[in-house]
Each structure stands twice: as structure tokens, then as C-alpha cells.
Design a protein around this motif. Structure first.
Motif, PDB file in Angstrom:
ATOM      1  N   GLU A  50     -27.922  28.652  78.372  1.00 40.36           N
ATOM      2  CA  GLU A  50     -26.605  28.252  77.887  1.00 40.36           C
ATOM      3  C   GLU A  50     -25.735  27.950  79.094  1.00 40.36           C
ATOM      4  O   GLU A  50     -25.685  28.747  80.036  1.00 40.36           O
ATOM      5  N   LEU A  51     -25.079  26.802  79.059  1.00 36.00           N
ATOM      6  CA  LEU A  51     -24.146  26.461  80.128  1.00 36.00           C
ATOM      7  C   LEU A  51     -22.869  25.914  79.514  1.00 36.00           C
ATOM      8  O   LEU A  51     -22.843  25.524  78.342  1.00 36.00           O
ATOM      9  N   THR A  52     -21.816  25.922  80.307  1.00 34.18           N
ATOM     10  CA  THR A  52     -20.535  25.388  79.873  1.00 34.18           C
ATOM     11  C   THR A  52     -19.998  24.445  80.937  1.00 34.18           C
ATOM     12  O   THR A  52     -20.370  24.537  82.112  1.00 34.18           O
ATOM     13  N   PHE A  53     -19.136  23.531  80.495  1.00 28.14           N
ATOM     14  CA  PHE A  53     -18.371  22.740  81.447  1.00 28.14           C
ATOM     15  C   PHE A  53     -17.056  22.341  80.794  1.00 28.14           C
ATOM     16  O   PHE A  53     -16.931  22.282  79.578  1.00 28.14           O
ATOM     17  N   ALA A  54     -16.077  22.116  81.646  1.00 25.28           N
ATOM     18  CA  ALA A  54     -14.713  21.843  81.175  1.00 25.28           C
ATOM     19  C   ALA A  54     -14.515  20.369  80.860  1.00 25.28           C
ATOM     20  O   ALA A  54     -15.046  19.486  81.544  1.00 25.28           O
ATOM     21  N   LYS A  55     -13.715  20.127  79.836  1.00 32.27           N
ATOM     22  CA  LYS A  55     -13.241  18.769  79.549  1.00 32.27           C
ATOM     23  C   LYS A  55     -12.150  18.488  80.576  1.00 32.27           C
ATOM     24  O   LYS A  55     -11.138  19.164  80.623  1.00 32.27           O
ATOM     25  N   ARG A  56     -12.408  17.529  81.436  1.00 36.38           N
ATOM     26  CA  ARG A  56     -11.444  17.148  82.463  1.00 36.38           C
ATOM     27  C   ARG A  56     -11.563  15.648  82.671  1.00 36.38           C
ATOM     28  O   ARG A  56     -12.499  15.023  82.176  1.00 36.38           O
ATOM     29  N   GLY A  64     -10.506   9.571  75.703  1.00 42.99           N
ATOM     30  CA  GLY A  64     -10.082  10.923  76.062  1.00 42.99           C
ATOM     31  C   GLY A  64     -10.991  12.047  75.590  1.00 42.99           C
ATOM     32  O   GLY A  64     -10.620  13.218  75.678  1.00 42.99           O
ATOM     33  N   THR A  65     -12.191  11.714  75.116  1.00 42.14           N
ATOM     34  CA  THR A  65     -13.151  12.758  74.763  1.00 42.14           C
ATOM     35  C   THR A  65     -14.217  12.830  75.863  1.00 42.14           C
ATOM     36  O   THR A  65     -14.293  11.951  76.725  1.00 42.14           O
ATOM     37  N   VAL A  66     -15.029  13.874  75.825  1.00 45.62           N
ATOM     38  CA  VAL A  66     -16.078  14.015  76.832  1.00 45.62           C
ATOM     39  C   VAL A  66     -17.092  12.886  76.632  1.00 45.62           C
ATOM     40  O   VAL A  66     -17.574  12.640  75.517  1.00 45.62           O
ATOM     41  N   ALA A 106     -16.164  15.069  71.042  1.00 47.06           N
ATOM     42  CA  ALA A 106     -16.217  16.155  72.029  1.00 47.06           C
ATOM     43  C   ALA A 106     -14.846  16.248  72.691  1.00 47.06           C
ATOM     44  O   ALA A 106     -14.649  15.782  73.804  1.00 47.06           O
ATOM     45  N   ASN A 107     -13.896  16.870  71.998  1.00 48.50           N
ATOM     46  CA  ASN A 107     -12.510  16.872  72.474  1.00 48.50           C
ATOM     47  C   ASN A 107     -12.038  18.222  73.001  1.00 48.50           C
ATOM     48  O   ASN A 107     -10.866  18.544  72.923  1.00 48.50           O
TER      49      ASN A 107
END
Length: 156
Positions: A50-56, A64-66, A106-107
Motif C-alpha cells: 500500500e502506498l500513498t501520494f498527495a494530489k498536488r 485539476g484531478t490526479v 481522482a480529486n
């Protein structure tokens, strides 16, 4: 799997301050494009990552979505970490194909999972199940990454 090099490194890093960030940065160097999403591996064990990353801004598209490619990058990294943490020492793997469906916008920040059955690591094709989630738990991408598994050549 206690002697797996990646699981040993993960365990060692978790004992350090900022260990998850450190491990994630080291693993992301295996394929430099992984670094573009600035991932953080939250959980790594045989048959699961499991990994995460930020919407930036750097991972967003024109609405404006991933971006779809950032999502796929996360899926591939999670699959690769799972594969390296799981595959028996006498086998090797290589990606063969990827099929994904984008199921929602993916917002938000993204959480990615990759998983396989424990008994799946045999020569031939293996389908790794991958999913990406928004903060509210909605699946935004799901799919399969097929990897080809073969025996390592003898090194005589």
C-alpha cells in the motif's frame, strides 16, 4: 520471506526517524519516474503493498484531478514493491501488460494497493490486482498488471 532483501530494508528503515519516507525514496530510485509522484509506501509485506501520494499541481491534469499516468505510476510502483518483496529467490519477474479502468474522478490524495494470492508465485503469467482510492474510499482506478515469472538462469 524473512530473508528477503527488500523486506529487510523496509524493516530497518521503519526503525529510523522518517523511516517510511526514507524507504520510499530509496525504492523510488529503482525507477526514477516513480519519484515524480512523491510516493510513500505505507505497508509492505509478502503479497501486499500500500502506498500513498498527495494530489498536488505536479500530478494534476487540465481539469485539476490526479492525472491518469500518475495513477498508473502509483499502481506500477506498488506492484513492483510487492513483487520484489514476495518472489521466491529462484524466480524472476518482468511486467508483461497492464489493464486499467478509471472509475471515478481522482480529486484528492491517493491510496494505492497491490495484492496477489500467497500461492500464486509460479513460473508463467501472474495477474497482480491493483486499485487506487480517493480519501473518501471511492475507487478511482482499478486493474490488473500481468507479470511474467520465470526461473533465474543458473550462474555456474
Amino acid at each position: 520471506m524473512a530473508d528477503n532483501y527488500l523486506l529487510k530494508l523496509y524493516s530497518k528503515c521503519l526503525r529510523l526517524p522518517f523511516g517510511r519516507q526514507l524507504f520510499s525514496a530509496v525504492f523510488a530510485r529503482k525507477a526514477p519516474y516513480f519519484r515524480t509522484i512523491k510516493p510513500r509506501i505505507q505497508q509492505l509485506q509478502p503479497n501486499f503493498c500500500e502506498l500513498t501520494f498527495a494530489k498536488r499541481k505536479a500530478v494534476q491534469n487540465h481539469i485539476g484531478t490526479v492525472h491518469a499516468i500518475a495513477l498508473c505510476n502509483g499502481l506500477e510502483m506498488a506492484m513492483g514493491a510487492l513483487a520484489e518483496a514476495t518472489i521466491p529467490k529462484h524466480l524472476r519477474w518482468i511486467p508483461k501488460g497492464m489493464t486499467v479502468n478509471y472509475t471515478a474522478k481522482a480529486n484528492s490524495d491517493i491510496r494505492i494497493t497491490a495484492q496477489t494470492p500467497a500461492d500464486a508465485w509460479q513460473p508463467g503469467d501472474l495477474d497482480v490486482q491493483v486499485q487506487g482510492f480517493r480519501n473518501d474510499g471511492t475507487v478511482v482506478i482499478e486493474g490488473t498488471i500481468t507479470i511474467y515469472i520465470s526461473a533465474k538462469p543458473d550462474r555456474n
